[in-house]
Design a protein around this motif. Sequence first.
Motif, short mmCIF file in Angstrom:
data_model
loop_
_atom_site.label_atom_id
_atom_site.label_comp_id
_atom_site.label_asym_id
_atom_site.label_seq_id
_atom_site.Cartn_x
_atom_site.Cartn_y
_atom_site.Cartn_z
N ILE A 1 0.84 -1.20 0.00
CA ILE A 1 0.00 0.00 0.00
C ILE A 1 0.87 1.25 0.00
O ILE A 1 0.67 2.17 -0.80
N LEU A 2 1.85 1.29 0.89
CA LEU A 2 2.67 2.49 1.05
C LEU A 2 3.66 2.67 -0.10
O LEU A 2 3.70 3.73 -0.73
N TYR A 3 4.43 1.63 -0.38
CA TYR A 3 5.54 1.79 -1.32
C TYR A 3 5.11 1.65 -2.78
O TYR A 3 5.44 2.51 -3.61
N THR A 4 4.35 0.60 -3.11
CA THR A 4 3.94 0.42 -4.50
C THR A 4 2.89 1.45 -4.89
O THR A 4 2.89 1.95 -6.03
N GLY A 5 1.99 1.79 -3.97
CA GLY A 5 1.00 2.82 -4.26
C GLY A 5 1.65 4.15 -4.58
O GLY A 5 1.28 4.84 -5.55
#
Length: 590
Positions: free
Chosen positions: A208-212
């Motif tokens: 959620i945090l990095y790929t988003g």
Amino acid sequence: MALIQTSLIWVAYIAAVVLLLAIAGIFVFTYQTPRDRAASVTTVCIITTTALLATVLLLPVDVALVSSTSLSSQGRKKAWATPDRVDSIVYTLRVVYYTLYSLDAVLCLLVIPFTYFWYEEYDEDAAEHGEQTFGQRFWGALKYTVSFIFFVIIIFLVGFFVPFAKQAKRDDRLDLDYFRHLLQENHGERALSFALGLLSVVGTLIYILYTGAGLALLPVALIKSAPSISGPALAANTASQLEQNRERQRQLEGRNLGRQGGLDSRDRRELEALIREERTLIRRERLAAESTGERHFLVKAWNKIEAVFRPLKLLGGLILVIVALIIFASMLITGIDKAKNSICKSGCGYILGHINIFQPINWILVTSSKVFPIDYILFLLLVMFFFSASIVGIATVGIRFLWVTLFKIRKGRTSPQALLMATVMLTLIVLAINYSVAMVVAPQYATFGPQTFCDLEPRHPGEQPDCREHRSAIKPCTELAENPVAKEVCTPSVLSTFINRITINFPFFGIILFWAQFAFLGVYLIVFVTTLVKTPKLDQEQIDRDLEEDEEEGLLASTGRRLGATWQDITGRVRKTSEYGATNTEGERS
């Protein structure tokens, strides 16, 4: 004919794995620092990255093999696709999946931690004097890895004995052959399903945090970012500034030579400032020299390729923006469809019986899967887009614990410890990508591919119906199809069965994985809008502070754009600047 088709599909997969090995090597050599390169860390990172990408890229092979057993244009099984042959194909795929998933888990939870402590245990001085043996280093690393071994054992024991699927077994809505099959599994499969479900949930939080964030940053970075100066020009400019700095120091020292009391206060402050600037310029000169010729040949080759295709960055960035928005729309459509039309909602992890709303990515992959390997190429590009976005997200945000930055990920300046941590994060992220792509981005493709069935009664008992004269009776395979012909013709992919087994037997995992997709879309939207409005500026003072903290860290570009930097990076020739501001190549004068 069937053997040839199956062999070609596996050959395409092997070729893709070889390509993935090259991609993994480029990734590792591009980001790791040359000064602290370790063979053990490099090898483990390359193998792990290749294994995790090979796992997610097995899906198109899965779809192609199960789809090869049916004639999609007629909605029936091929003559050679007997139940035993189909079961053999599915069994082979299941063995490959379990092998790759187990390999990913072992590499992530055991091999990488051991390699991390193995690197930390190395004492250069003790090794040079023969005071540290291989056995001492091995046992020193192993004693710290024991806790990870116990963690793996606990996960599998919990998965082996934990009660599951009680609510699902009493749910009349799941009284269908497809779902009953998902509820029938042995304890070994249950333990592996629980372990991978748990790791997928952990990976989804990172996803959620990095790929988003990376999915939004990657295209915009290609559009808005460009080097202000090439590597050779940076080296030449730094050398010139360093010479001017030292000349000024000589002037100050010469002017005050023989003066009683030495330098006055103003000259002393200026000399101290010049000395500090000299140290910074020396560090910057070392980085420039490293960027132009002291790195690994793969890194230098990648930099050359990057310089050649730099003019295409703008076009590529615009294309990726469009692709990212289509992916965003597809995921949002599937999410709404699942939330509204799932037959059992949270009770089975929002499994969707069939797609009710047109979804572009799914349609493209299903249509292209009729001609292998077109869908494989498209799927490879889709996965590499998610993977590259994850790398960009990790490099931008850094490896953090809450608000504390533990490691920074930068090209050519990533420590071995940071590289191992990033590889663990990418492994967990790829498990989340596996769920997202298979269940949200392209659910119909990932489950049945282009398979169809003939929705007619057979003319004679035991025969397959003929839809050649009734094209409208050909229906796509779905989980809810209870037609006897559909049960015989439609073969779900092994991956979709495995993921649905996790979500239906452990609905808690399915609920988290499903609603996390909306959080992913929210992070993407926030970062995308923010990046469009404001592009981060590169601060030269911050560069110098980074150089003072670590000689191997620093940014070599600023926010300006110069087309000449592209040609200079390719040729290695530096353009000189005259005192009137005109630029000329070496050997020319304005």
